[in-house]
Design a protein around this motif. Structure first.
Motif, mmCIF file in Angstrom:
data_model
loop_
_atom_site.group_PDB
_atom_site.id
_atom_site.type_symbol
_atom_site.label_atom_id
_atom_site.label_comp_id
_atom_site.label_asym_id
_atom_site.label_seq_id
_atom_site.Cartn_x
_atom_site.Cartn_y
_atom_site.Cartn_z
ATOM 1 N N VAL A 8 -9.735 1.319 -6.118
ATOM 2 C CA VAL A 8 -9.574 -0.243 -6.487
ATOM 3 C C VAL A 8 -9.570 -1.185 -5.330
ATOM 4 O O VAL A 8 -8.764 -0.955 -4.336
ATOM 5 N N THR A 36 -13.051 0.357 -9.154
ATOM 6 C CA THR A 36 -12.977 -1.169 -9.713
ATOM 7 C C THR A 36 -13.221 -2.114 -8.695
ATOM 8 O O THR A 36 -12.418 -1.878 -7.725
ATOM 9 N N ASP A 38 -12.285 -5.921 -8.203
ATOM 10 C CA ASP A 38 -11.441 -7.017 -9.032
ATOM 11 C C ASP A 38 -11.170 -8.260 -7.964
ATOM 12 O O ASP A 38 -10.486 -8.008 -7.001
#
Length: 219
Positions: A8, A36, A38
């Motif tokens: 992430v 991911t 973000d």
């Protein structure tokens, strides 16, 4: 081979590729699995991921790869693809998702500068609530006879100021390729219409195969 899995990148900031700035060289292979991005913000291109092919390498994406709340002050809020050399391969075997991504110029979710001959295959691309000046979802600029295949494409709730709420595809192939073309479109389930600029098409090399929309450019 480089392999990234279950990673992430969150609240990242950079000029290009705030999450990852990736140079793919000759014969190299990079695999991203369930990554991911973000709230990654680029003060340039590619809020989440910027891939620059400087050789005939391969990028493979497997599983679900998510771009969420990513943005750029220039091009490609989520994913910027910029091949500088031919014979590259981009293979999206799983599902690549873009949620609430934005860019100032072009390609709220994705910008693909297709200016070198190569191959792009995507099993599934899902775009939701993205925005830009042109091409709220996807912006694809094709100036060579490359192979681009997207099997499943879902675009919902995307907006653009100057054209192509869902997608904006610019195709400009120099002569001697034929200038005449026909565009067969079925998009009754697509949330917004797509915008096309097509010149000197060398068909058929750009095609959407999808339960949501089907596009075939042909002579």
């Amino acid at each position: 081979m480089q392999y990234y899995e279950f990673k992430v990148w969150s609240a990242c900031e950079a000029g290009y590729g705030a999450g990852i700035l990736m140079d793919i060289n000759d014969e190299s292979e990079i695999i991203l699995n369930k990554i991911t991005f973000d709230t990654c913000i680029a003060d340039g291109d590619g809020g989440g991921l910027y891939t620059k092919f400087v050789g005939n390498g391969t990028l493979t994406m497997t599983g679900v790869n998510l771009f969420k709340n990513c943005s750029s002050t220039n091009y490609a809020g989520g994913f910027c693809i910029s091949p500088l050399n031919p014979d590259y391969t981009i293979q999206i075997d799983g599902d690549i998702q873009f949620d609430n991504c934005s860019s100032v110029q072009q390609g709220g979710a994705v910008l693909f500068r297709c200016r070198q001959i190569g191959q792009f295959y995507a099993n599934k691309i899902t775009v939701k609530d993205c925005n830009s000046n042109i091409g709220g979802g996807l912006f694809i600029d094709i100036s060579v006879k490359a192979t681009i295949v997207i099997n499943q494409l879902s675009i919902q709730g995307c907006t653009a100021v100057d054209g192509g709420d869902s997608s904006f595809i610019s195709i400009s192939i120099p002569a001697p390729y034929p200038a005449s073309h026909a565009l067969n479109q079925t998009s009754d389930k697509l949330a917004y219409p797509l915008a096309f600029i097509c010149k000197y098409i060398a068909p058929p090399y750009f095609e959407f195969n999808s339960t949501r929309c089907k596009f075939q450019i042909q002579e």
